[in-house]
Write a protein that holds these residues in place. Structure first.
Motif, PDB file in Angstrom:
ATOM      1  N   UNK A   1       0.838  -1.196   0.000  1.00 35.18           N
ATOM      2  CA  UNK A   1       0.000   0.000   0.000  1.00 35.18           C
ATOM      3  C   UNK A   1       0.874   1.249   0.000  1.00 35.18           C
ATOM      4  N   UNK A   2       0.380   2.288  -0.664  1.00 32.68           N
ATOM      5  CA  UNK A   2       1.109   3.550  -0.684  1.00 32.68           C
ATOM      6  C   UNK A   2       0.186   4.747  -0.671  1.00 32.68           C
ATOM      7  N   UNK A   3      -0.964   4.580  -0.057  1.00 32.18           N
ATOM      8  CA  UNK A   3      -2.012   5.601  -0.112  1.00 32.18           C
ATOM      9  C   UNK A   3      -1.549   6.941   0.443  1.00 32.18           C
ATOM     10  N   UNK A   4      -0.907   6.908   1.582  1.00 32.85           N
ATOM     11  CA  UNK A   4      -0.333   8.131   2.134  1.00 32.85           C
ATOM     12  C   UNK A   4       0.958   7.796   2.881  1.00 32.85           C
ATOM     13  N   UNK A   5       1.823   7.106   2.142  1.00 35.53           N
ATOM     14  CA  UNK A   5       3.103   6.685   2.677  1.00 35.53           C
ATOM     15  C   UNK A   5       3.318   5.209   2.421  1.00 35.53           C
ATOM     16  N   UNK A   6       4.579   4.798   2.421  1.00 35.67           N
ATOM     17  CA  UNK A   6       4.902   3.386   2.272  1.00 35.67           C
ATOM     18  C   UNK A   6       4.567   2.704   3.594  1.00 35.67           C
ATOM     19  N   UNK A   7       3.523   1.894   3.587  1.00 32.46           N
ATOM     20  CA  UNK A   7       2.956   1.436   4.852  1.00 32.46           C
ATOM     21  C   UNK A   7       3.726   0.294   5.507  1.00 32.46           C
ATOM     22  N   UNK A   8       4.733  -0.263   4.835  1.00 32.63           N
ATOM     23  CA  UNK A   8       5.581  -1.266   5.491  1.00 32.63           C
ATOM     24  C   UNK A   8       6.599  -0.556   6.386  1.00 32.63           C
ATOM     25  N   UNK A   9       6.094   0.129   7.398  1.00 26.12           N
ATOM     26  CA  UNK A   9       6.930   0.862   8.359  1.00 26.12           C
ATOM     27  C   UNK A   9       7.656   2.046   7.730  1.00 26.12           C
ATOM     28  N   UNK A  10       7.117   2.555   6.637  1.00 24.42           N
ATOM     29  CA  UNK A  10       7.681   3.759   6.046  1.00 24.42           C
ATOM     30  C   UNK A  10       7.047   5.008   6.655  1.00 24.42           C
ATOM     31  N   UNK A  11       7.452   6.156   6.148  1.00 25.82           N
ATOM     32  CA  UNK A  11       6.953   7.436   6.647  1.00 25.82           C
ATOM     33  C   UNK A  11       5.474   7.596   6.307  1.00 25.82           C
ATOM     34  N   UNK A  12       4.683   7.979   7.287  1.00 30.98           N
ATOM     35  CA  UNK A  12       3.249   8.183   7.083  1.00 30.98           C
ATOM     36  C   UNK A  12       2.984   9.647   6.755  1.00 30.98           C
TER      37      UNK A  12
ATOM     38  N   UNK B   1      -3.568  22.002  -2.342  1.00 31.28           N
ATOM     39  CA  UNK B   1      -3.651  22.540  -3.708  1.00 31.28           C
ATOM     40  C   UNK B   1      -2.236  22.782  -4.256  1.00 31.28           C
ATOM     41  N   UNK B   2      -1.316  21.895  -3.919  1.00 25.28           N
ATOM     42  CA  UNK B   2       0.079  22.092  -4.298  1.00 25.28           C
ATOM     43  C   UNK B   2       0.578  20.864  -5.047  1.00 25.28           C
ATOM     44  N   UNK B   3       0.505  20.903  -6.373  1.00 26.50           N
ATOM     45  CA  UNK B   3       0.905  19.769  -7.205  1.00 26.50           C
ATOM     46  C   UNK B   3       2.374  19.415  -7.010  1.00 26.50           C
ATOM     47  N   UNK B   4       3.234  20.431  -7.041  1.00 24.54           N
ATOM     48  CA  UNK B   4       4.674  20.182  -6.975  1.00 24.54           C
ATOM     49  C   UNK B   4       5.064  19.531  -5.656  1.00 24.54           C
ATOM     50  N   UNK B   5       4.495  20.005  -4.569  1.00 27.13           N
ATOM     51  CA  UNK B   5       4.820  19.442  -3.266  1.00 27.13           C
ATOM     52  C   UNK B   5       4.308  18.013  -3.154  1.00 27.13           C
ATOM     53  N   UNK B   6       3.126  17.760  -3.696  1.00 26.88           N
ATOM     54  CA  UNK B   6       2.595  16.401  -3.662  1.00 26.88           C
ATOM     55  C   UNK B   6       3.461  15.466  -4.503  1.00 26.88           C
ATOM     56  N   UNK B   7       3.880  15.914  -5.662  1.00 26.34           N
ATOM     57  CA  UNK B   7       4.739  15.081  -6.510  1.00 26.34           C
ATOM     58  C   UNK B   7       6.042  14.762  -5.780  1.00 26.34           C
ATOM     59  N   UNK B   8       6.603  15.752  -5.112  1.00 21.32           N
ATOM     60  CA  UNK B   8       7.834  15.525  -4.349  1.00 21.32           C
ATOM     61  C   UNK B   8       7.593  14.553  -3.201  1.00 21.32           C
ATOM     62  N   UNK B   9       6.422  14.660  -2.570  1.00 24.41           N
ATOM     63  CA  UNK B   9       6.094  13.741  -1.492  1.00 24.41           C
ATOM     64  C   UNK B   9       5.929  12.319  -1.984  1.00 24.41           C
ATOM     65  N   UNK B  10       5.246  12.154  -3.119  1.00 22.57           N
ATOM     66  CA  UNK B  10       5.065  10.818  -3.683  1.00 22.57           C
ATOM     67  C   UNK B  10       6.408  10.206  -4.056  1.00 22.57           C
ATOM     68  N   UNK B  11       7.343  11.023  -4.500  1.00 21.65           N
ATOM     69  CA  UNK B  11       8.677  10.516  -4.821  1.00 21.65           C
ATOM     70  C   UNK B  11       9.323   9.892  -3.593  1.00 21.65           C
ATOM     71  N   UNK B  12       9.158  10.499  -2.434  1.00 24.88           N
ATOM     72  CA  UNK B  12       9.766   9.934  -1.224  1.00 24.88           C
ATOM     73  C   UNK B  12       9.133   8.596  -0.855  1.00 24.88           C
ATOM     74  N   UNK B  13       7.856   8.420  -1.181  1.00 26.32           N
ATOM     75  CA  UNK B  13       7.202   7.133  -0.923  1.00 26.32           C
ATOM     76  C   UNK B  13       7.860   6.042  -1.764  1.00 26.32           C
TER      77      UNK B  13
END
Length: 793
Positions: A140-151, A162-174
Motif C-alpha cells: 500500500x502507498x495511499x499516504x506513505x509506504x505502509x511497510x513501516x515507512x513514513x506516514x 492545492x500544491x501539485x509540486x509538493x505532492x509530486x515531491x512527497x510521492x517521490x519519497x514514498x
C-alpha cells in the motif's frame, strides 16, 4: 544488516550488471551461454520483448501471471519483530507456480527480514523458473509506504494543499522508501470522489472535485513512477508501478454504504467519474477496478467501462487488476454469475487480473480454455498488459532490493518535505475577531479534547505506525518550549463515549487559561484494528448515518465555550463534521484532515502563528447529513434555496428548502482563510472570442494586502451559460499556489485547455459547444474577479 543477508545481497548485486538467464524448454539462452532470446535483451524494444516472450509461455504460465500470490506463502510474518531469515522453499515454489505474477507483500516486518523474503522470491523466479519472469512485489502507498515507512497525511488532506509540486515531491519519497526494499508496485492513488460523505473511505481520495482529483492524482502518479530502477534496461520508463483506483465511480455508493450500487447515467459517468482517471492514469502502470456496480453492471465485468472506455476511449495499455476478492462477488454479492468459473470468465474477458482475498477463481481458467469455454485471446491480451508494465519497470534486469535501502527510510529530507506538506494541509475555516493566531505572550493555554493527545492516522496504515506520530499536545510542547506559556491539558471525554466525568477537569483547565483549544473529530484505525472490528467512524467498511460529532464531544465544546474564554475548535477528521453550532459559536475553527507523522507539530505552528495557514478545503462541509449532497458543482437548478432554522432558544423558523435547515454548506469547496489578506485585480483574457478547441488564456494579479507573508491558492472557475444539456453551476478549471511577502503582488497566468469547459453531449461525445461562458476567480462560493468569453463554432 545480518552477515547472512549481506552475503546474499552482495552476491546478488554482483550479478545485476550482467544478464542472468534461466534455461527454457527451447534451449535458448542457458545461463552463461547460447543465443539470447529477444525478451532477455535489454536493448530490444518493449514491444519486441513482449512479442517474443508471450508465445514461449505455456497456458499455465500465462494464467499464473494473472493471479496475485502472497509473500506469506514462503515467509512467516506472524511476529512483526521476529528477524529470523528463513523461508519455506516448498511454499515458495508452489506460490510461484500458480500465482507468480504479482506478490502481495504488505506486511509489518523488520526491513532485514522483508528484504530477505523479496530477494529469495525474485531470485527463484529469475534463476530457477523456466522463463525467468520477475514478479510485481506489492504493498500500500495511499499516504506513505505502509511497510513501516513514513506516514503522510491522508489524501483528502493532501488535496487541501492545492500544491501539485509538493505532492509530486512527497510521492517521490514514498517510492524512495519502497523501491529500496524491493517493492515495485504500490496501490495508490485513489481517485474516488468524495461526493457521498457517509461513505467510510472519503479520506482516501482527493476530495469532491474531478479537476482537483485529476490534477493531484497526476502529480501523485508522476511522483511515484518518474525515474528508473538501478541497473535496468534503457527502455525502462518507470521506477515504481502506481495503481489508480477504483475504476470507476466507487466513491458514491447509494446510502453511503460500502460496496453499494452507484446509480447514474453515461453523462454523469463521463463528466464526473471518468475524467480524473483519464487525466491522471493513462501512463500509470496499473489500475484497480471497483467493487461496486454502476447502473446495475459490476465494474469488474463491465465491458463498457473496462473495454470501451478504459482501453478504447482513454487508450490505456497497462495492467488492470480487480480489488481483493472482487471477482468472487459476481456470484456471491451481485448475483450476475452462476459461480467461480463464470466469475473468472466475465472478468478476464475484460482484460483484468485477479487479486487475492477470494477463492482465486482464475485457477479455473486453464481448464476453461482447454474446454473451449474461454478464448485464449483474452488470456494472451491480459498477459501482454502485465508484461508491458514489468518491462517498463526494467524488472527483467533488476527486480531486487538495494543493499543501501536503509538510507532512504525516514530520511531527513523526507521529513522536511513531510512537515512542509503537513503545514499546507491545515485549513482555517473561521476566525472571528482574529482569535488566531494565539499570542505566545499569553500566560496559559488550555488544550482539551479526546483528540488532543492522540495520534490519529487515516486507514491503510499498519499496526504500530502511531509510534512515529506526534499529537497536538506534542506539538504544543515543542512550539512553546522556549516560551513561558503554560499548557493546561485535559482530555475531557473519550471519542466514543457519552460519559462526561472528565468535563470538570476540562472546564477548570479552560477557566485557568487565556485561550482554550478543543480538539475533536472522527477517528479511524490501522488495518489490523479496523478489520478486527474495533470502533471507528471512518475507514474502509465504516459508514455513518450521521456526520455530527459522536458521544460527548459536542457537549464538551459547549461546556468550554460557556466558560467565556476564547474557544478554538480543531477538527481532526477524515471527512467534514456537520456541527452548525460550532460554526456559529466557536471563536475560530480549524480543519486538519487526518495528518501524517508530524501533524501535531504543524498544527501547533499554525495555531501560534509560526506558520500562516494556506490550505483550502477539498470537501464542502454540510450542515447535517440531511442536507447532503453538499458538493459545490451541482447541476443548475438542483439547489433551490428557501431555508428555515432552529434558533438557539429553540424557536422554529420555517422555510421550504429545507423546512428547518439550509442546503448551503457551512463551508464550501475551496474555502480557506489566512492570517493575511488578499486582493485580486487585472483579470485579463488573452482573447474574448475563442475558436473551436482553442485554449482559454488569462492572467490575474493577486496582492498580499496584509502584514505577514502568506500563500494563496488562485482558483479559476468556468460556467457554460447556455448549453444543450444541464451542466454544473461552475467547474474548477485551474489553480495555482503563490507565495507572497506582505505588500507584494504577482501576476498569475493560466492556460486552460478547451476540454475543461466542454460537456458530454446528447450524441454521447465530449464537445465544447459554441456560446457564452463566464470565468470567475475565487473559491467556489465567492467571486473576487470575473469576466466572460465566447466560443465560436
Amino acid at each position: 544488516m545480518s552477515q547472512i543477508l549481506s552475503l546474499l545481497l552482495l552476491g546478488l548485486f554482483a550479478t545485476t550488471s550482467t544478464q542472468v538467464y534461466a534455461q527454457d524448454s527451447d534451449g535458448d539462452a542457458a545461463r552463461g551461454g547460447g543465443s539470447v532470446p529477444t525478451y532477455k535483451n535489454p536493448k530490444a524494444s518493449i514491444e519486441a520483448r513482449i512479442a517474443d516472450l508471450l508465445p514461449r509461455m505455456t497456458l499455465e504460465e500465462k494464467v499464473a501471471q494473472l493471479i496475485q500470490g502472497d509473500m506469506g506463502g514462503w515467509m512467516n510474518f506472524a511476529d512483526p519483530l521476529d528477524n529470523t531469515l528463513t523461508h519455506n522453499q516448498t511454499g515458495l515454489e508452489e506460490m510461484m507456480r500458480l500465482k507468480g505474477g504479482s506478490i502481495w507483500a504488505g506486511y509489518s516486518s523488520t526491513f532485514e527480514k522483508f528484504v530477505y523474503g523479496v530477494t529469495v522470491g525474485q531470485k527463484y523466479l529469475l534463476e530457477k523458473s523456466r522463463l525467468g519472469i520477475p514478479a510485481f512485489i506489492q504493498s500500500e502507498g495511499l499516504h506513505g509506504f505502509t511497510n513501516n515507512g513514513t506516514i503522510w497525511p491522508s489524501p483528502v488532506a493532501l488535496a487541501c494543499s492545492f500544491n501539485r509540486d509538493l505532492l509530486q515531491a512527497g510521492a517521490k519519497t514514498i517510492s524512495d522508501e519502497a523501491e529500496g526494499v524491493g517493492v515495485n508496485h504500490l496501490f495508490a492513488p485513489v481517485l474516488d470522489l468524495g461526493r457521498e460523505l457517509r461513505f467510510g473511505r472519503v479520506e482516501e481520495g482527493f476530495g469532491e472535485d474531478p479537476y482537483l482529483t485529476g490534477e493531484m492524482g497526476k502529480a501523485f502518479v508522476t511522483g511515484l513512477q518518474s525515474g528508473a530502477r538501478r541497473n535496468t534496461s534503457s527502455t525502462a520508463k518507470a521506477r515504481m508501478a502506481s495503481t489508480c483506483k477504483h475504476f470507476a465511480a466507487f466513491g458514491s455508493p447509494q446510502g453511503g454504504l460500502n460496496l453499494g450500487q452507484v446509480s447514474g447515467g453515461e453523462r454523469e459517468l463521463q463528466t464526473t467519474y471518468v475524467r480524473p482517471f483519464a487525466k491522471a492514469c493513462k501512463d500509470s502502470l496499473s489500475i484497480m477496478t471497483a467493487y461496486s456496480s454502476y447502473d446495475g453492471i459490476p465494474a469488474v465485468s463491465n465491458k463498457h467501462l473496462l473495454t470501451d472506455i478504459l482501453r478504447n476511449q482513454i487508450g490505456y495499455n497497462y495492467w488492470v487488476t480487480s480489488d481483493a476478492g472482487a471477482v468472487d462477488l459476481l456470484h456471491s454479492f451481485h448475483q450476475v454469475s452462476s459461480g467461480r468459473e463464470q466469475d473468472a470468465k466475465l472478468a478476464v474477458e475484460n482484460y483484468s487480473g485477479e487479486m487475492g482475498g477470494g477463492t482465486y477463481t482464475y485457477l479455473t481458467l486453464v481448464d476453461q480454455v482447454k474446454n473451449g469455454k474461454v478464448d485464449i485471446k483474452y488470456i494472451n491480451k491480459t498477459v501482454e498488459y502485465i508484461l508491458r508494465a514489468k518491462f517498463s519497470l526494467g524488472l527483467f534486469e533488476n527486480p531486487y532490493p538495494y543493499a543501501d535501502y536503509a538510507k532512504t527510510i525516514r530520511s531527513a529530507s523526507t521529513k522536511a518535505k513531510l512537515l512542509e506538506m503537513e503545514r499546507e494541509t491545515i485549513v482555517l475555516l473561521d476566525n472571528k475577531s482574529k482569535t488566531l493566531p494565539i499570542s505566545k505572550s499569553i500566560r496559559s493555554v488550555a488544550l482539551i479534547g479526546p483528540s488532543a493527545n492522540k495520534v490519529i492516522f487515516g486507514d491503510y496504515t499498519f499496526h504500530g505506525a502511531d509510534k512515529w506520530g506526534t499529537t497536538p499536545l506534542d506539538g504544543f510542547k515543542k512550539v512553546l518550549a522556549t516560551t513561558s506559556v503554560k499548557i493546561n491539558y485535559a482530555k475531557g471525554c473519550e471519542l466514543w463515549s457519552h460519559e462526561e466525568t472528565g468535563f470538570a477537569e476540562a472546564v477548570s483547565a479552560a477557566q485557568n487559561s487565556d485561550v482554550a483549544v478543543v480538539v475533536v473529530g472522527t477517528w479511524s484505525r490501522d488495518q489490523n484494528e479496523l478489520w478486527q472490528g474495533l470502533n471507528a467512524t471512518t475507514g474502509e467498511h465504516v459508514d455513518v448515518a450521521d456526520l455530527g460529532l459522536v458521544g460527548a464531544q459536542l457537549p464538551l465544546v459547549k461546556a468550554i465555550k460557556a466558560t467565556g474564554k476564547p474557544t478554538v475548535v480543531v477538527f481532526v477528521s477524515g471527512k467534514p463534521v456537520a456541527e452548525p453550532w460550532i460554526a456559529e459559536h466557536a471563536d475560530a475553527v480549524v480543519s486538519q484532515f487526518y495528518p501524517g507523522e508530524l501533524g501535531g507539530i504543524a498544527l501547533a505552528e499554525v495555531l501560534f502563528g509560526d506558520v500562516n495557514p494556506s490550505g483550502k478545503t477539498s470537501l464542502s462541509w454540510p450542515r447535517s447529513v440531511g442536507t447532503l449532497p453538499a458538493f459545490y458543482n451541482y447541476l443548475k437548478g438542483s439547489r433551490p434555496l428557501d431555508p428555515g432554522y432552529i434558533a438557539d432558544d429553540g424557536s422554529l423558523h420555517f422555510g421550504h428548502q429545507y423546512v428547518l435547515d439550509s442546503p448551503v454548506p457551512l463551508w464550501s469547496f475551496g474555502h480557506g482563510l489566512s492570517y493575511t489578506t488578499w486582493s485580486y485585480s487585472g483579470l485579463t483574457l488573452a482573447k474574448q472570442n475563442l475558436g473551436a478547441g482553442e485554449p482559454l488564456k488569462l492572467s490575474v494579479t493577486v496582492k498580499n494586502t496584509g502584514t505577514v507573508a502568506g500563500k494563496e491558492v488562485v482558483q479559476i472557475y468556468v460556467t457554460d451559460v447556455l448549453s444543450s444539456v444541464v451542466v454544473p453551476v461552475r467547474n474548477l478549471v485551474g489553480f495555482s499556489k503563490v507565495e507572497l511577502a506582505a505588500g507584494a503582488s504577482a501576476k498569475v497566468d493560466f492556460t486552460i485547455p478547451a476540454t475543461e469547459f466542454g460537456l458530454w453531449s446528447m450524441e454521447n461525445k465530449w464537445v465544447v459547444e459554441p456560446g457564452l461562458f463566464t470565468v470567475t476567480v475565487g473559491p467556489s462560493d465567492q467571486v473576487f474577479a470575473n469576466s466572460t468569453f465566447t466560443v465560436t463554432s
